[in-house]
Design an enzyme around this catalytic site. Structure first.
Site, PDB file in Angstrom:
ATOM      1  N   ASP A 243      35.722  66.240  29.970  1.00  0.00           N
ATOM      2  CA  ASP A 243      35.874  67.317  28.929  1.00  0.00           C
ATOM      3  C   ASP A 243      37.143  67.846  29.294  1.00  0.00           C
ATOM      4  OD1 ASP A 243      34.992  68.399  31.438  1.00  0.00           O
ATOM      5  OD2 ASP A 243      33.564  69.701  30.853  1.00  0.00           O
ATOM      6  N   SER A 244      37.952  67.369  30.166  1.00  0.00           N
ATOM      7  CA  SER A 244      39.326  67.827  30.400  1.00  0.00           C
ATOM      8  C   SER A 244      40.042  67.688  29.076  1.00  0.00           C
ATOM      9  CB  SER A 244      39.737  67.121  31.628  1.00  0.00           C
ATOM     10  OG  SER A 244      39.666  65.682  31.357  1.00  0.00           O
TER      11      SER A 244
ATOM     12  N   ASP B 236      31.621  62.893  29.570  1.00  0.00           N
ATOM     13  CA  ASP B 236      31.322  64.072  30.065  1.00  0.00           C
ATOM     14  C   ASP B 236      30.261  64.886  28.997  1.00  0.00           C
ATOM     15  OD1 ASP B 236      31.861  65.115  32.483  1.00  0.00           O
ATOM     16  OD2 ASP B 236      33.894  65.499  31.958  1.00  0.00           O
TER      17      ASP B 236
ATOM     18  N   LYS C 213      28.033  62.279  32.328  1.00  0.00           N
ATOM     19  CA  LYS C 213      28.720  63.147  33.651  1.00  0.00           C
ATOM     20  C   LYS C 213      28.096  64.532  33.309  1.00  0.00           C
ATOM     21  CE  LYS C 213      32.948  64.033  35.088  1.00  0.00           C
ATOM     22  NZ  LYS C 213      32.750  65.524  34.949  1.00  0.00           N
TER      23      LYS C 213
ATOM     24  N   GLU D  92      27.788  68.448  35.511  1.00  0.00           N
ATOM     25  CA  GLU D  92      28.222  69.124  36.567  1.00  0.00           C
ATOM     26  C   GLU D  92      26.988  70.039  37.282  1.00  0.00           C
ATOM     27  OE1 GLU D  92      31.499  71.726  35.465  1.00  0.00           O
ATOM     28  OE2 GLU D  92      32.712  69.887  34.904  1.00  0.00           O
TER      29      GLU D  92
ATOM     30  N   GLU E 164      35.189  67.097  43.491  1.00  0.00           N
ATOM     31  CA  GLU E 164      36.432  67.461  43.117  1.00  0.00           C
ATOM     32  C   GLU E 164      36.935  68.630  44.047  1.00  0.00           C
ATOM     33  OE1 GLU E 164      36.797  68.356  38.725  1.00  0.00           O
ATOM     34  OE2 GLU E 164      38.830  69.322  39.126  1.00  0.00           O
TER      35      GLU E 164
HETATM   36  O1  KIV Z   1      36.833  66.439  32.964  1.00  0.00           O
HETATM   37  C1  KIV Z   1      37.579  65.585  33.699  1.00  0.00           C
HETATM   38  O2  KIV Z   1      38.373  64.922  33.267  1.00  0.00           O
HETATM   39  C2  KIV Z   1      36.889  65.483  34.832  1.00  0.00           C
HETATM   40  C3  KIV Z   1      37.448  64.601  35.974  1.00  0.00           C
HETATM   41  C4  KIV Z   1      38.729  65.283  36.359  1.00  0.00           C
HETATM   42  C5  KIV Z   1      36.493  64.111  37.075  1.00  0.00           C
HETATM   43  O3  KIV Z   1      35.787  65.804  35.116  1.00  0.00           O
END
Ligand code: KIV
Length: 271
Positions: free
Chosen positions: A51-52, A90, A120, A122, A189
């Site tokens: 989600d980056s 994510d 993924k 969090e 992280e």
């Molecule tokens: O969103 C993302 O890119 C991440 C990574 C930095 C692990 O969660």
């Protein structure tokens, strides 16, 4: 890559087995087809549609604004470029935190519509029920502890997490909870290297570090950071392997100059 074994599509099982085999896992993010193809051809083990993308693709300050629809859009593009790597996507903010039922629906939709190999999410204790239920219905879950960017408004800072003993213990306990709930791996992280080592030794699933030192079972970076495309972002955990930002400017200036001075296109580039 040469051998048949190295060409084979990676699964959550083969990623889990890496831990016992002592073979480190190399992971990167990708948000588009072209980049995913290049990473996959290079032999990367895991591609995360992080989600980056909210930050590096959409230009937002945090990861909070990105939607399920947008994650699905990018993951479908990335999936088409992958032959070997494990594809994880994510789950964005508010897509799994409201109720377990809501989480199942959203995670299931992402799996159905993207052909990702897993998702993924969090956090620790507050989302353990979700991890358990989602795993139980057949969706592999990668956990994410330490600095969890979806909680940035509670943290108030992107500083290193897990410095105080209480928070260290919480991260260790959450890692165990995630493993017990069925998570197949855990991203750590921005936590101290010795804490990441403790977590890595404690759980039997692989840990994948970002700013968590060398003892994790694997490492992940945001592709834009590694390639020097995200030039203003320089935390110490990013190693820049290229300066593509500068390279792009140089080549685009050259193109502009060629167009303005009628050097492009030339005879061979014309019909
Ligand atoms: O969103 C993302 O890119 C991440 C990574 C930095 C692990 O969660």
């Amino acid at each position: 890559m040469t051998t048949g074994e190295e060409q084979k599509k990676l699964t959550t099982l083969s990623i889990r087995e890496r831990k016992n085999a002592g073979k480190k896992i190399a992971a990167l993010t990708a948000y588009d087809f072209t980049t995913a193809t290049l990473l996959d051809e290079s032999g990367i083990d895991v591609i995360l549609v992080g989600d980056s993308l909210s930050n590096v693709f959409q230009g937002n300050e945090t990861t909070l604004p990105v939607s399920v629809d947008e994650m699905i859009y990018h993951t479908r593009a990335v999936q088409k470029g992958i032959r070997r790597a494990l594809l994880i996507t994510d789950m964005p903010f508010l897509s799994y935190q409201v109720t377990v039922e809501d989480a199942v629906r959203n995670c299931g939709r992402v799996m159905k519509e993207t052909r990702a190999d897993g998702i993924k999410i969090e956090g620790g204790l507050p989302i353990i029920d979700v991890v358990k239920r989602v795993t139980d219905i057949g969706i592999p879950v990668m956990g994410h502890l330490g600095l969890t960017p979806q909680s940035i408004n509670v943290f108030g800072t992107y500083k290193v997490r897990g410095v105080q003993p209480e928070e260290q213990q919480k991260i260790i306990d959450d890692a165990t909870r995630l493993e017990d709930a069925g998570a197949f791996s855990i991203v750590l992280e921005k936590i101290p290297a010795d804490l990441a080592q403790k977590v890595t030794e404690k759980v039997s699933v692989p840990t994948i570090g970002i700013g968590a030192g060398p003892h994790c079972d694997g490492q992940i970076l945001v592709i834009n950071d590694l390639l020097g495309l995200n030039e203003h972002f320089r935390p110490r955990f990013v190693r820049r392997y290229a300066e593509l930002g500068e390279s792009i400017r140089t080549h685009v200036r050259q193109y502009i100059d060629d167009v303005r001075n009628i050097r492009f296109p030339d005879k061979d580039e014309s019909y």
